[in-house]
Scaffold this motif. Structure first.
Motif, PDB file in Angstrom:
ATOM      1  N   MET A   1       0.834  -1.200   0.000  1.00 14.12           N
ATOM      2  CA  MET A   1       0.000   0.000   0.000  1.00 14.12           C
ATOM      3  C   MET A   1       0.873   1.257   0.000  1.00 14.12           C
ATOM      4  O   MET A   1       0.573   2.237  -0.692  1.00 14.12           O
ATOM      5  N   ILE A   2       1.954   1.235   0.755  1.00 16.56           N
ATOM      6  CA  ILE A   2       2.856   2.388   0.805  1.00 16.56           C
ATOM      7  C   ILE A   2       3.477   2.636  -0.570  1.00 16.56           C
ATOM      8  O   ILE A   2       3.553   3.776  -1.042  1.00 16.56           O
ATOM      9  N   VAL A   3       3.926   1.567  -1.226  1.00 19.28           N
ATOM     10  CA  VAL A   3       4.526   1.700  -2.558  1.00 19.28           C
ATOM     11  C   VAL A   3       3.518   2.298  -3.540  1.00 19.28           C
ATOM     12  O   VAL A   3       3.861   3.152  -4.369  1.00 19.28           O
ATOM     13  N   THR A   4       2.266   1.876  -3.443  1.00 19.62           N
ATOM     14  CA  THR A   4       1.238   2.379  -4.361  1.00 19.62           C
ATOM     15  C   THR A   4       0.892   3.828  -4.070  1.00 19.62           C
ATOM     16  O   THR A   4       0.741   4.642  -4.992  1.00 19.62           O
ATOM     17  N   LEU A   5       0.764   4.189  -2.803  1.00 20.04           N
ATOM     18  CA  LEU A   5       0.412   5.567  -2.449  1.00 20.04           C
ATOM     19  C   LEU A   5       1.492   6.551  -2.877  1.00 20.04           C
ATOM     20  O   LEU A   5       1.192   7.700  -3.228  1.00 20.04           O
ATOM     21  N   ARG A   6       2.737   6.131  -2.849  1.00 16.56           N
ATOM     22  CA  ARG A   6       3.826   7.033  -3.236  1.00 16.56           C
ATOM     23  C   ARG A   6       3.767   7.422  -4.705  1.00 16.56           C
ATOM     24  O   ARG A   6       4.357   8.424  -5.105  1.00 16.56           O
ATOM     25  N   LYS A   7       3.074   6.650  -5.510  1.00 12.65           N
ATOM     26  CA  LYS A   7       2.979   6.947  -6.937  1.00 12.65           C
ATOM     27  C   LYS A   7       1.822   7.882  -7.273  1.00 12.65           C
ATOM     28  O   LYS A   7       1.676   8.286  -8.428  1.00 12.65           O
ATOM     29  N   ILE A   8       0.989   8.213  -6.298  1.00 13.09           N
ATOM     30  CA  ILE A   8      -0.222   8.993  -6.558  1.00 13.09           C
ATOM     31  C   ILE A   8       0.070  10.478  -6.394  1.00 13.09           C
ATOM     32  O   ILE A   8       0.582  10.906  -5.357  1.00 13.09           O
ATOM     33  N   ASP A   9      -0.262  11.243  -7.409  1.00 13.30           N
ATOM     34  CA  ASP A   9      -0.153  12.700  -7.370  1.00 13.30           C
ATOM     35  C   ASP A   9      -1.501  13.259  -6.923  1.00 13.30           C
ATOM     36  O   ASP A   9      -2.483  13.232  -7.666  1.00 13.30           O
ATOM     37  N   CYS A  10      -1.562  13.755  -5.701  1.00 14.94           N
ATOM     38  CA  CYS A  10      -2.832  14.192  -5.119  1.00 14.94           C
ATOM     39  C   CYS A  10      -3.346  15.498  -5.714  1.00 14.94           C
ATOM     40  O   CYS A  10      -4.478  15.895  -5.421  1.00 14.94           O
ATOM     41  N   SER A  11      -2.548  16.179  -6.516  1.00 13.60           N
ATOM     42  CA  SER A  11      -3.025  17.406  -7.143  1.00 13.60           C
ATOM     43  C   SER A  11      -3.978  17.135  -8.303  1.00 13.60           C
ATOM     44  O   SER A  11      -4.663  18.050  -8.765  1.00 13.60           O
ATOM     45  N   VAL A  12      -4.029  15.889  -8.768  1.00 12.08           N
ATOM     46  CA  VAL A  12      -4.936  15.513  -9.853  1.00 12.08           C
ATOM     47  C   VAL A  12      -6.305  15.198  -9.259  1.00 12.08           C
ATOM     48  O   VAL A  12      -6.413  14.579  -8.199  1.00 12.08           O
ATOM     49  N   LYS A  13      -7.360  15.622  -9.936  1.00 17.85           N
ATOM     50  CA  LYS A  13      -8.710  15.474  -9.388  1.00 17.85           C
ATOM     51  C   LYS A  13      -9.097  14.015  -9.193  1.00 17.85           C
ATOM     52  O   LYS A  13      -9.877  13.694  -8.288  1.00 17.85           O
ATOM     53  N   TYR A  14      -8.567  13.114 -10.036  1.00 14.03           N
ATOM     54  CA  TYR A  14      -8.917  11.704  -9.892  1.00 14.03           C
ATOM     55  C   TYR A  14      -8.455  11.145  -8.552  1.00 14.03           C
ATOM     56  O   TYR A  14      -9.062  10.214  -8.024  1.00 14.03           O
ATOM     57  N   ALA A  15      -7.375  11.693  -8.010  1.00  9.86           N
ATOM     58  CA  ALA A  15      -6.849  11.186  -6.744  1.00  9.86           C
ATOM     59  C   ALA A  15      -7.854  11.377  -5.624  1.00  9.86           C
ATOM     60  O   ALA A  15      -8.018  10.507  -4.764  1.00  9.86           O
ATOM     61  N   ARG A  16      -8.538  12.512  -5.595  1.00  8.65           N
ATOM     62  CA  ARG A  16      -9.516  12.775  -4.530  1.00  8.65           C
ATOM     63  C   ARG A  16     -10.654  11.769  -4.582  1.00  8.65           C
ATOM     64  O   ARG A  16     -11.100  11.260  -3.545  1.00  8.65           O
ATOM     65  N   GLU A  17     -11.137  11.464  -5.772  1.00  6.76           N
ATOM     66  CA  GLU A  17     -12.257  10.535  -5.900  1.00  6.76           C
ATOM     67  C   GLU A  17     -11.858   9.117  -5.504  1.00  6.76           C
ATOM     68  O   GLU A  17     -12.561   8.458  -4.729  1.00  6.76           O
ATOM     69  N   GLU A  18     -10.731   8.641  -6.012  1.00  9.11           N
ATOM     70  CA  GLU A  18     -10.333   7.259  -5.758  1.00  9.11           C
ATOM     71  C   GLU A  18      -9.884   7.051  -4.318  1.00  9.11           C
ATOM     72  O   GLU A  18     -10.234   6.041  -3.693  1.00  9.11           O
ATOM     73  N   LEU A  19      -9.131   7.990  -3.769  1.00  7.00           N
ATOM     74  CA  LEU A  19      -8.706   7.858  -2.378  1.00  7.00           C
ATOM     75  C   LEU A  19      -9.890   7.942  -1.428  1.00  7.00           C
ATOM     76  O   LEU A  19      -9.946   7.217  -0.427  1.00  7.00           O
ATOM     77  N   GLY A  20     -10.829   8.826  -1.724  1.00  5.19           N
ATOM     78  CA  GLY A  20     -12.016   8.920  -0.876  1.00  5.19           C
ATOM     79  C   GLY A  20     -12.794   7.618  -0.853  1.00  5.19           C
ATOM     80  O   GLY A  20     -13.263   7.175   0.209  1.00  5.19           O
ATOM     81  N   GLU A  21     -12.905   6.970  -2.000  1.00  3.85           N
ATOM     82  CA  GLU A  21     -13.620   5.692  -2.066  1.00  3.85           C
ATOM     83  C   GLU A  21     -12.883   4.603  -1.294  1.00  3.85           C
ATOM     84  O   GLU A  21     -13.500   3.810  -0.568  1.00  3.85           O
ATOM     85  N   ILE A  22     -11.556   4.559  -1.427  1.00  2.03           N
ATOM     86  CA  ILE A  22     -10.776   3.534  -0.736  1.00  2.03           C
ATOM     87  C   ILE A  22     -10.801   3.764   0.773  1.00  2.03           C
ATOM     88  O   ILE A  22     -10.921   2.811   1.565  1.00  2.03           O
ATOM     89  N   ILE A  23     -10.687   5.013   1.204  1.00  2.00           N
ATOM     90  CA  ILE A  23     -10.715   5.313   2.640  1.00  2.00           C
ATOM     91  C   ILE A  23     -12.063   4.937   3.236  1.00  2.00           C
ATOM     92  O   ILE A  23     -12.140   4.346   4.324  1.00  2.00           O
ATOM     93  N   GLU A  24     -13.127   5.260   2.543  1.00  6.37           N
ATOM     94  CA  GLU A  24     -14.458   4.905   3.041  1.00  6.37           C
ATOM     95  C   GLU A  24     -14.621   3.392   3.139  1.00  6.37           C
ATOM     96  O   GLU A  24     -15.180   2.874   4.120  1.00  6.37           O
ATOM     97  N   PHE A  25     -14.118   2.659   2.146  1.00  6.66           N
ATOM     98  CA  PHE A  25     -14.198   1.197   2.178  1.00  6.66           C
ATOM     99  C   PHE A  25     -13.380   0.636   3.341  1.00  6.66           C
ATOM    100  O   PHE A  25     -13.820  -0.289   4.037  1.00  6.66           O
ATOM    101  N   ALA A  26     -12.185   1.177   3.561  1.00 14.89           N
ATOM    102  CA  ALA A  26     -11.323   0.668   4.630  1.00 14.89           C
ATOM    103  C   ALA A  26     -11.940   0.908   6.002  1.00 14.89           C
ATOM    104  O   ALA A  26     -11.936   0.014   6.862  1.00 14.89           O
ATOM    105  N   TYR A  27     -12.488   2.084   6.232  1.00  9.72           N
ATOM    106  CA  TYR A  27     -13.071   2.383   7.541  1.00  9.72           C
ATOM    107  C   TYR A  27     -14.369   1.618   7.768  1.00  9.72           C
ATOM    108  O   TYR A  27     -14.749   1.383   8.922  1.00  9.72           O
ATOM    109  N   ASP A  28     -15.046   1.222   6.706  1.00  8.85           N
ATOM    110  CA  ASP A  28     -16.278   0.450   6.861  1.00  8.85           C
ATOM    111  C   ASP A  28     -16.013  -1.034   7.086  1.00  8.85           C
ATOM    112  O   ASP A  28     -16.836  -1.721   7.699  1.00  8.85           O
TER     113      ASP A  28
END
Length: 389
Positions: free
Chosen positions: A249-276
């Motif tokens: 997960m750390i290796v994958t997150l390091r490749k994500i550029d959070c300034s791109v709008k797609y990052a907000r959508e995909e990370l939000g979905e993954i975070i919601e899934f993980a906390y649920d």
């Protein structure tokens, strides 16, 4: 030596599976059928693998007296088939593969982009070159061609002196004997084969070498794969699998550029899934939740827009974890505690206002529903009186 110790020893050397197959007895044990996913795909695993997994729940599945062991089947239809396959791969090889990021629809492939030079289409460029070639054959040059100067003959080197007459006969024989005794060609070289390599990169190492820009590739699938594997490992007390999923997960997150709008959508979905799906049990902060909230706090200014801001505004455990990390981050940068408290208090007030508005909306809907029910009851009573009169 125990089976698991032997298995881990060979896996730590990153040797191919064929190297240690003959030395592991668990391949001689019976197998159990696993029904994975909603499609009930049949997979097989050796009983000794489950017995030596270190997981109490998996060990029970292979022990006599349990239904799964007696019937020879395990029902894991509640877990997706790819997740079960990754878990089984880890049980055998202590590693697992994850899907690469998927190219987004409408994104330009890198090969096509490389062929476009200065905004000109390759086909147009080829046509232009062909036309230029045709006109180039018609054009005549008016420049006079100068004759090439004849190259001067290079002087011959002086002949080397012949010392064979003055050399000693014994010295000549010694030189000839040394030349005749040369070593044999190595076996690998004589047949033209390279030496055998014994080092193999892990799946994480191979993934880290690739380039997947987030504006062209979706990271939803690899992120979700690691969260699901981690959740399975935590449920069955497979600590090694949990640690590997966190590392991936750390290796994958390091490749994500959070300034791109797609990052907000995909990370939000993954975070919601993980906390649920991952409970915060045990002492301290849950590792996967901690990793995701820490990444969100480190990229707070880039992420807090759109759908991610909506996720933060819902409140809940993720909002609390993120707020704690933001407060520590602000304090570490020299921001006064009062400013941190003011920001958090403002966020809390905003959440309280939203909750109040939601409660008022629910009350209004309940009042309307009760009025509708009362009106329906009165209508039924009036209708019944009319029929009996």
């Amino acid at each position: 030596m125990e089976l698991l110790t032997t298995f881990e020893k060979y896996c730590s050397l990153s040797l191919p599976l064929s190297t240690y197959l003959p030395e592991l007895r668990f391949f001689q044990s019976g197998t159990v059928t696993i029904y994975a996913g909603k499609e009930r795909r049949e997979l097989a695993v050796h009983k000794a693998i489950l017995s030596e997994s270190g997981s109490p729940s998996l060990q029970k599945l292979a022990e006599p007296g349990w239904r799964e062991s007696s019937e020879g089947c395990i029902d894991w239809t509640h877990t997706s088939t790819p997740t079960v396959e990754r878990v089984l791969t880890w049980l055998y090889l202590r590693d697992y593969t994850s899907p690469d990021p998927i190219r987004r629809e409408g994104s330009v492939r890198s090969e096509e982009a490389d062929n476009i030079v200065d905004g000109q289409d390759p086909k147009v460029r080829e046509d232009t070159q062909s036309v230029a070639g045709q006109y180039g054959e018609i054009e005549e040059s008016n420049e006079a061609v100068e004759p090439l100067a004849e190259a001067e003959a290079a002087p011959e080197p002086p002949p080397e002196p012949d010392y064979s007459d003055v050399e000693d006969l014994e010295l000549q024989n010694a030189i000839l004997d040394s030349c005749s005794q040369r070593p044999l060609t190595p076996l690998g070289t004589c047949v033209g084969l390279p030496p055998v390599t014994t080092t193999y990169k892990t799946a994480a190492g191979l993934f880290e070498e690739e380039e997947f820009p987030i504006h062209s590739f979706s990271y939803r699938e690899p992120l979700l794969a690691h969260v699901e594997v981690y959740s399975f490992g935590k449920y069955h007390f497979l600590r090694g699998l949990q640690d590997l999923a966190l590392q991936r997960m750390i290796v994958t997150l390091r490749k994500i550029d959070c300034s791109v709008k797609y990052a907000r959508e995909e990370l939000g979905e993954i975070i919601e899934f993980a906390y649920d799906n991952i409970d915060a049990t045990g002492d301290g902060e849950e590792p996967m939740r901690k990793l995701l909230s820490q990444f969100a706090a480190a990229n707070y200014t880039s992420l807090l827009h759109g759908s991610f801001e909506t996720l933060f505004g819902r409140g809940g455990e993720f909002t609390l974890d993120l707020a704690r990390k933001l407060s520590r981050r602000l304090l570490a940068h020299g921001v006064s505690g009062r400013l941190v408290e003011d920001e958090l208090e403002q966020r809390i007030q905003t959440l309280e206002v939203r909750v109040q508005e939601r409660d008022e909306t629910i009350k209004s809907l309940n009042v309307s529903l009760n009025d509708l029910r009362e009106w329906g009851r009165g209508f039924n009573r009036r209708g019944s009186r009319g029929r009996y009169r």
